[in-house]
Design a protein around this motif. Structure first.
Motif, PDB file in Angstrom:
ATOM      1  N   GLU A 161       0.822  -1.211   0.000  1.00  0.00           N
ATOM      2  CA  GLU A 161       0.000   0.000   0.000  1.00  0.00           C
ATOM      3  C   GLU A 161       0.852   1.256   0.000  1.00  0.00           C
ATOM      4  N   THR A 162       1.894   1.274   0.812  1.00  0.00           N
ATOM      5  CA  THR A 162       2.730   2.472   0.909  1.00  0.00           C
ATOM      6  C   THR A 162       3.483   2.737  -0.384  1.00  0.00           C
ATOM      7  N   ASN A 163       3.989   1.697  -1.007  1.00  0.00           N
ATOM      8  CA  ASN A 163       4.821   1.879  -2.193  1.00  0.00           C
ATOM      9  C   ASN A 163       4.030   1.967  -3.493  1.00  0.00           C
ATOM     10  N   VAL A 164       2.898   1.263  -3.561  1.00  0.00           N
ATOM     11  CA  VAL A 164       2.175   1.174  -4.833  1.00  0.00           C
ATOM     12  C   VAL A 164       0.913   2.033  -4.855  1.00  0.00           C
ATOM     13  N   SER A 207       0.002   4.725  -3.291  1.00  0.00           N
ATOM     14  CA  SER A 207       0.200   6.172  -3.390  1.00  0.00           C
ATOM     15  C   SER A 207       0.575   6.576  -4.814  1.00  0.00           C
ATOM     16  N   ALA A 208       1.381   5.767  -5.478  1.00  0.00           N
ATOM     17  CA  ALA A 208       1.751   6.070  -6.868  1.00  0.00           C
ATOM     18  C   ALA A 208       0.529   5.986  -7.777  1.00  0.00           C
ATOM     19  N   PHE A 209      -0.313   4.998  -7.541  1.00  0.00           N
ATOM     20  CA  PHE A 209      -1.550   4.866  -8.310  1.00  0.00           C
ATOM     21  C   PHE A 209      -2.420   6.118  -8.151  1.00  0.00           C
ATOM     22  N   SER A 210      -2.649   6.526  -6.909  1.00  0.00           N
ATOM     23  CA  SER A 210      -3.550   7.657  -6.660  1.00  0.00           C
ATOM     24  C   SER A 210      -2.956   8.976  -7.131  1.00  0.00           C
ATOM     25  N   CYS A 211      -1.672   9.192  -6.864  1.00  0.00           N
ATOM     26  CA  CYS A 211      -1.045  10.450  -7.285  1.00  0.00           C
ATOM     27  C   CYS A 211      -0.982  10.552  -8.807  1.00  0.00           C
ATOM     28  N   THR A 212      -0.715   9.432  -9.464  1.00  0.00           N
ATOM     29  CA  THR A 212      -0.667   9.445 -10.932  1.00  0.00           C
ATOM     30  C   THR A 212      -2.035   9.748 -11.502  1.00  0.00           C
ATOM     31  N   GLN A 213      -3.039   9.140 -10.949  1.00  0.00           N
ATOM     32  CA  GLN A 213      -4.408   9.387 -11.396  1.00  0.00           C
ATOM     33  C   GLN A 213      -4.759  10.862 -11.260  1.00  0.00           C
ATOM     34  N   ALA A 249      10.820  -9.558   0.201  1.00  0.00           N
ATOM     35  CA  ALA A 249       9.768 -10.085  -0.675  1.00  0.00           C
ATOM     36  C   ALA A 249       8.664  -9.068  -0.913  1.00  0.00           C
ATOM     37  N   HIS A 250       8.234  -8.395   0.155  1.00  0.00           N
ATOM     38  CA  HIS A 250       7.170  -7.396   0.005  1.00  0.00           C
ATOM     39  C   HIS A 250       7.675  -6.183  -0.776  1.00  0.00           C
ATOM     40  N   TYR A 251       8.884  -5.726  -0.467  1.00  0.00           N
ATOM     41  CA  TYR A 251       9.458  -4.561  -1.142  1.00  0.00           C
ATOM     42  C   TYR A 251       9.696  -4.842  -2.619  1.00  0.00           C
ATOM     43  N   SER A 252      10.301  -5.982  -2.931  1.00  0.00           N
ATOM     44  CA  SER A 252      10.576  -6.328  -4.323  1.00  0.00           C
ATOM     45  C   SER A 252       9.283  -6.470  -5.117  1.00  0.00           C
ATOM     46  N   SER A 253       8.276  -7.081  -4.518  1.00  0.00           N
ATOM     47  CA  SER A 253       6.989  -7.230  -5.193  1.00  0.00           C
ATOM     48  C   SER A 253       6.351  -5.874  -5.463  1.00  0.00           C
ATOM     49  N   ALA A 254       6.472  -4.959  -4.498  1.00  0.00           N
ATOM     50  CA  ALA A 254       5.916  -3.617  -4.676  1.00  0.00           C
ATOM     51  C   ALA A 254       6.621  -2.875  -5.808  1.00  0.00           C
ATOM     52  N   LYS A 255       7.940  -2.994  -5.866  1.00  0.00           N
ATOM     53  CA  LYS A 255       8.678  -2.295  -6.915  1.00  0.00           C
ATOM     54  C   LYS A 255       8.393  -2.893  -8.283  1.00  0.00           C
TER      55      LYS A 255
END
Length: 257
Positions: free
Chosen positions: A120-123, A125-131, A159-165
């Motif tokens: 949620e923190t990594n992905v 926010s990027a989704f919402s800000c880009t939109q 694992a969580h960080y790599s998946s988010a990136k």
């Protein structure tokens, strides 16, 4: 800025929002955009002091900047941040989605809540800000996600960080496809190991291994990441979208077998 770096593309007259700009990499990105002549919105969540210090430093050099606080775990706050940035500058030309977290935790011990928190923190926010940015970039613009080489080369405990990136890289490609007709370009910058104060002391083995592995024999700097972002935001990259620009000193070129 009075000391605009002539080596950078000239972004005078543009406005840039950098999320997570109170941190090491985000601050370096914001500073390079200021050196390129862009007016910069320095986003922060908890790091008010470093954000304000960065704004003061930019202004002292003749640049234009402001700091805006927002909790990007909330989609509405993401939209409010983008619209506040555009209102402050009268326009928004570039959004750099840099905000994120990088905890270390074994996958076997990870809870679903901690997994979701990193995604949620990594992905999100990027989704919402880009939109939100696509809504205000009436004349087109550029969006840049800061991902990582760990999007394709995971490290233990990440694992969580790599998946988010990895999700950020794919989101950029998908957004490039859908927002391209509006003139909005979306790309990703994937850094390798970026130096910070005290890193060599905190992680001497990792730094030594990086030096041995990197063909360019050094760690990256926040300015290296900022340079890549400025390039992708500039007219020099006007026909580049959906691309993942790796900035890692060549580490990804090293054989893994």
């Amino acid at each position: 800025m009075s000391t605009r770096d002539p080596a950078l593309p000239d972004l005078t007259g543009t406005a840039t929002l950098v999320t997570g700009a109170s941190g090491n990499i985000g601050g370096g990105i914001a500073w390079r955009f200021a050196e390129a002549g862009s007016a910069v919105v320095v986003h922060y969540h908890r790091g008010a002091a470093p954000a304000e210090a960065l704004v003061a430093r930019i202004e002292a050099e003749g640049g234009t900047a402001t700091a805006i606080r927002a909790d990007l775990s909330d989609a509405a706050a993401c939209h409010d941040l983008v619209h506040a940035a555009a209102a402050w500058a009268g326009r928004l030309d570039t959004l750099v989605n840099n905000a994120g977290v990088q905890p270390v935790e074994d996958l076997a011990d990870m809870t679903a809540d901690r997994w979701r928190a990193v995604l949620e923190t990594n992905v999100d926010s990027a989704f919402s800000c880009t939109q939100a940015a696509a809504e205000v970039m009436a004349d087109g613009g550029g969006v840049i996600h800061v991902a990582s080489i760990e999007a394709t080369q995971p490290a233990p405990g990440h694992a969580h960080y790599s998946s988010a990136k990895a999700a950020l890289v794919m989101h950029a490609r998908a957004a490039a496809l859908e927002y391209g007709p509006r003139g909005v370009r979306v790309n990703t910058v994937s850094p390798g190991l970026i130096d910070r104060s005290g890193l060599a002391t905190d992680w001497p083995d990792g730094v030594a291994r990086w030096h041995r592995a990197a063909p360019l024999t050094r760690l990256g700097t926040p300015a290296d990441v900022g340079n890549a972002c400025v390039f992708l935001a500039s007219p020099l990259a006007r026909w580049i979208t959906g691309h993942n620009l790796v900035v890692d000193g060549g580490v990804s070129a090293r054989p893994t077998w």
